[in-house]
Design an enzyme around this catalytic site. Structure first.
Site, PDB file in Angstrom:
ATOM      1  N   ARG A  31      43.084  45.441  34.258  1.00  0.00           N
ATOM      2  CA  ARG A  31      42.473  44.740  33.123  1.00  0.00           C
ATOM      3  C   ARG A  31      41.198  45.449  32.685  1.00  0.00           C
ATOM      4  O   ARG A  31      40.555  46.159  33.461  1.00  0.00           O
ATOM      5  CB  ARG A  31      42.158  43.288  33.458  1.00  0.00           C
ATOM      6  CG  ARG A  31      41.022  43.069  34.474  1.00  0.00           C
ATOM      7  CD  ARG A  31      39.644  42.862  33.872  1.00  0.00           C
ATOM      8  NE  ARG A  31      38.611  42.808  34.880  1.00  0.00           N
ATOM      9  CZ  ARG A  31      37.937  43.851  35.314  1.00  0.00           C
ATOM     10  NH1 ARG A  31      38.174  45.072  34.855  1.00  0.00           N
ATOM     11  NH2 ARG A  31      36.992  43.711  36.244  1.00  0.00           N
ATOM     12  N   GLU A  37      30.368  39.704  30.712  1.00  0.00           N
ATOM     13  CA  GLU A  37      30.283  40.267  32.060  1.00  0.00           C
ATOM     14  C   GLU A  37      29.323  39.453  32.925  1.00  0.00           C
ATOM     15  O   GLU A  37      28.234  39.079  32.474  1.00  0.00           O
ATOM     16  CB  GLU A  37      29.808  41.713  31.952  1.00  0.00           C
ATOM     17  CG  GLU A  37      30.504  42.663  32.874  1.00  0.00           C
ATOM     18  CD  GLU A  37      31.991  42.821  32.573  1.00  0.00           C
ATOM     19  OE1 GLU A  37      32.801  42.137  33.241  1.00  0.00           O
ATOM     20  OE2 GLU A  37      32.340  43.606  31.687  1.00  0.00           O
ATOM     21  N   ASP A  40      31.677  34.859  34.553  1.00  0.00           N
ATOM     22  CA  ASP A  40      32.769  34.004  35.070  1.00  0.00           C
ATOM     23  C   ASP A  40      32.303  33.103  36.209  1.00  0.00           C
ATOM     24  O   ASP A  40      32.656  31.919  36.253  1.00  0.00           O
ATOM     25  CB  ASP A  40      34.033  34.810  35.427  1.00  0.00           C
ATOM     26  CG  ASP A  40      33.874  35.858  36.503  1.00  0.00           C
ATOM     27  OD1 ASP A  40      32.726  36.151  36.900  1.00  0.00           O
ATOM     28  OD2 ASP A  40      34.914  36.395  36.960  1.00  0.00           O
ATOM     29  N   GLY A 126      39.765  51.044  42.822  1.00  0.00           N
ATOM     30  CA  GLY A 126      38.307  51.012  42.900  1.00  0.00           C
ATOM     31  C   GLY A 126      37.627  51.578  41.665  1.00  0.00           C
ATOM     32  O   GLY A 126      36.462  51.941  41.704  1.00  0.00           O
ATOM     33  N   GLY A 128      37.099  49.931  38.827  1.00  0.00           N
ATOM     34  CA  GLY A 128      36.536  48.882  37.978  1.00  0.00           C
ATOM     35  C   GLY A 128      37.555  48.326  36.983  1.00  0.00           C
ATOM     36  O   GLY A 128      37.195  47.636  36.033  1.00  0.00           O
ATOM     37  N   SER A 130      40.150  46.491  38.033  1.00  0.00           N
ATOM     38  CA  SER A 130      40.767  45.368  38.713  1.00  0.00           C
ATOM     39  C   SER A 130      42.025  45.707  39.495  1.00  0.00           C
ATOM     40  O   SER A 130      43.003  44.958  39.488  1.00  0.00           O
ATOM     41  CB  SER A 130      41.091  44.298  37.677  1.00  0.00           C
ATOM     42  OG  SER A 130      40.811  43.077  38.231  1.00  0.00           O
ATOM     43  N   SER A 131      41.964  46.829  40.199  1.00  0.00           N
ATOM     44  CA  SER A 131      43.101  47.169  41.050  1.00  0.00           C
ATOM     45  C   SER A 131      43.284  46.107  42.135  1.00  0.00           C
ATOM     46  O   SER A 131      44.411  45.832  42.549  1.00  0.00           O
ATOM     47  CB  SER A 131      42.908  48.548  41.671  1.00  0.00           C
ATOM     48  OG  SER A 131      41.625  48.656  42.245  1.00  0.00           O
ATOM     49  N   ASP A 176      39.478  38.199  36.788  1.00  0.00           N
ATOM     50  CA  ASP A 176      40.459  39.266  36.991  1.00  0.00           C
ATOM     51  C   ASP A 176      41.845  38.700  37.329  1.00  0.00           C
ATOM     52  O   ASP A 176      42.850  39.112  36.761  1.00  0.00           O
ATOM     53  CB  ASP A 176      39.995  40.205  38.119  1.00  0.00           C
ATOM     54  CG  ASP A 176      38.630  40.819  37.812  1.00  0.00           C
ATOM     55  OD1 ASP A 176      38.221  40.765  36.637  1.00  0.00           O
ATOM     56  OD2 ASP A 176      37.986  41.340  38.735  1.00  0.00           O
ATOM     57  N   TYR A 226      26.730  42.824  44.051  1.00  0.00           N
ATOM     58  CA  TYR A 226      27.440  41.756  43.344  1.00  0.00           C
ATOM     59  C   TYR A 226      27.036  40.402  43.924  1.00  0.00           C
ATOM     60  O   TYR A 226      26.679  39.475  43.195  1.00  0.00           O
ATOM     61  CB  TYR A 226      28.949  41.987  43.480  1.00  0.00           C
ATOM     62  CG  TYR A 226      29.793  41.007  42.689  1.00  0.00           C
ATOM     63  CD1 TYR A 226      30.142  41.270  41.373  1.00  0.00           C
ATOM     64  CD2 TYR A 226      30.243  39.817  43.260  1.00  0.00           C
ATOM     65  CE1 TYR A 226      30.922  40.379  40.643  1.00  0.00           C
ATOM     66  CE2 TYR A 226      31.017  38.925  42.545  1.00  0.00           C
ATOM     67  CZ  TYR A 226      31.356  39.210  41.241  1.00  0.00           C
ATOM     68  OH  TYR A 226      32.117  38.323  40.515  1.00  0.00           O
TER      69      TYR A 226
HETATM   70  C1  GLA Z   1      34.165  41.788  38.998  1.00  0.00           C
HETATM   71  C2  GLA Z   1      34.640  40.412  39.470  1.00  0.00           C
HETATM   72  C3  GLA Z   1      34.828  39.466  38.293  1.00  0.00           C
HETATM   73  C4  GLA Z   1      33.589  39.445  37.387  1.00  0.00           C
HETATM   74  C5  GLA Z   1      33.143  40.862  37.051  1.00  0.00           C
HETATM   75  C6  GLA Z   1      31.840  40.885  36.297  1.00  0.00           C
HETATM   76  O1  GLA Z   1      35.177  42.410  38.268  1.00  0.00           O
HETATM   77  O2  GLA Z   1      35.858  40.530  40.177  1.00  0.00           O
HETATM   78  O3  GLA Z   1      35.124  38.179  38.752  1.00  0.00           O
HETATM   79  O4  GLA Z   1      32.561  38.696  37.961  1.00  0.00           O
HETATM   80  O5  GLA Z   1      32.987  41.657  38.205  1.00  0.00           O
HETATM   81  O6  GLA Z   1      32.007  40.317  35.043  1.00  0.00           O
END
Ligand code: GLA
Length: 390
Positions: A31, A37, A40, A126, A128, A130-131, A176, A226
């Site tokens: 995705r 950003e 969520d 890895g 970014g 969403s693997s 994600d 994070y």
């Molecule tokens: C990662 C997390 C998501 C979201 C983003 C930042 O991808 O898996 O849930 O918090 O960072 O928007």
């Protein structure tokens, strides 16, 4: 998946696990988040779409309760665990997404069988994109399909998120897993993370291309940054809740309330809150702008989002800043920003179809010159969520 790709993955599966039996094929997309950003986990808005790079799965049931797992990325490894014993996190780290999903499905009362599972990527791990969620949702679909079961997609997303929290120790939000499981082809999804309500906004291919550029760097150390951002947001929300009990999360904070809190919150916490409050507004505005085909406006909001992530949320890095800044120097680029958690990974740009080539060329050349790294460029349409291919 083309006919040739299907037969290739089946062949690879057979050469690892042997022939015979019914082999199912499943795909699960990556995705990209267009805007919204770090909102969520603050019950806010996000605006992602599923992309063409994906993870492909070939699986076959086993009767002995063993799960045997192989990946195109690590050709010499076969990882094995049993669904008859308590499933613990283990090595290698990537297998925990599969272990976690199996454990959560069992925990949800779903009777599982063992399986042989081969995973092949066109999605960088890895990077970014969403693997992790693609691996989780795809794995869940493999197990469920084998059992002839279906699961409500919101429940599936929550289950996969829980697997990530507990088996990969990443306290991610719900974006994600939701987009990977419930995306619609040709559309981006405006998701309200407070109540799970989804609105699909058409991405007109005649007018638009989405270009993703991978910095090929990742500065983040084991998700620590994070988790610390998430904690600061919770501290901010607790402060506002104390001021006004009707405020349940940063989602409820108005710009006026935020301005009044200046000087009362620690400066860093204040900046984190300012990002979330302004980003929620930008996200809802950008979805509306795209729906109305006001592409310049959507692009402008993306640029503002990047600035806020860089200066207030402090999750960007020089490589992301460079690509986002350079992208908007090209004519026909509406806007660009970092996408995903930050500290590396990718930028996303909203681009007129005729500008795609010059953008790609410029970013590759200028980034190589600046950082001596060749970035990867993916040009993508919005694809459908994870599905059974065969
Ligand atoms: C990662 C997390 C998501 C979201 C983003 C930042 O991808 O898996 O849930 O918090 O960072 O928007």
């Amino acid at each position: 998946m083309t006919e040739i790709e299907r037969s290739e993955i089946q062949q690879q599966f057979h050469s690892i696990f042997g022939t015979g039996g019914r082999v199912r094929l499943i795909r699960s997309p990556g995705r990209v988040n267009l805007i919204g950003e770090h909102t969520d986990y603050n019950e806010g808005f996000v605006f992602p779409m599923a992309i063409e790079p994906e993870i492909r799965f070939a699986c076959r049931a086993r009767t002995d309760g063993q799960v045997r797992l192989a990946s195109s990325l690590y050709p010499d490894q076969i990882i094995e665990f049993s669904i008859h014993r308590k499933i613990e996190p283990g090595q290698p780290a990537w297998s925990n997404y599969v272990r976690g999903v199996a454990a959560e499905l069992i925990g949800a009362g779903i009777a599982l069988e063992g399986m042989d599972l081969f995973v092949a990527n066109t999605l960088p791990m890895g990077g970014g994109l969403s693997s992790s969620a693609a691996l989780e949702v795809g794995t869940a679909l493999c197990f469920l399909t084998q059992q002839g079961q279906k699961m409500d997609l919101s429940r599936l997303a929550l289950l996969c998120q829980k697997a990530e929290h507990e088996y990969a120790c990443v306290p991610c939000g719900i974006m994600d897993q939701t987009i990977v499981s419930a995306a619609q082809a040709g559309h981006a999804m405006l998701l309200d993370c407070r109540n799970g309500i989804k609105q699909f906004i058409r991405m007109d291919e005649k007018d638009l291309r989405v270009v993703i550029v991978n910095t090929m760097v990742r500065h983040e150390l084991s998700g620590g940054e994070y988790a610390s951002r998430r904690k600061q947001c919770e501290e901010g929300a607790a402060f506002f809740h104390q001021q006004n009990p009707a405020i349940r999360s940063l989602r409820d904070v108005t710009t006026k309330q935020l301005d009044e809190a200046k000087g009362q919150l620690a400066p860093a916490t204040f900046k984190r809150c300012r990002h979330v409050v302004s980003e929620n507004r930008r996200t809802a505005d950008a979805a509306l702008a795209l729906e109305r085909k006001h592409y310049d406006r959507a692009g402008e909001l993306m640029i503002q989002s990047h600035q806020s992530l860089r200066d207030d949320f402090e999750v960007s890095c020089p490589e992301l800043d460079f690509l986002a800044d350079q992208a908007v120097t090209i004519k026909g680029v509406y806007g660009a920003r970092m996408t995903g958690g930050g500290f590396g990974g990718c930028i996303v740009a909203l681009v007129q179809p005729r500008a795609v080539e010059s953008l790609g060329r410029h970013l590759i050349e200028s980034y190589q010159k600046q950082f001596q790294i060749t970035p990867e460029v993916y040009i993508t349409t919005a694809t459908a969520g994870a599905s059974v291919v065969q």
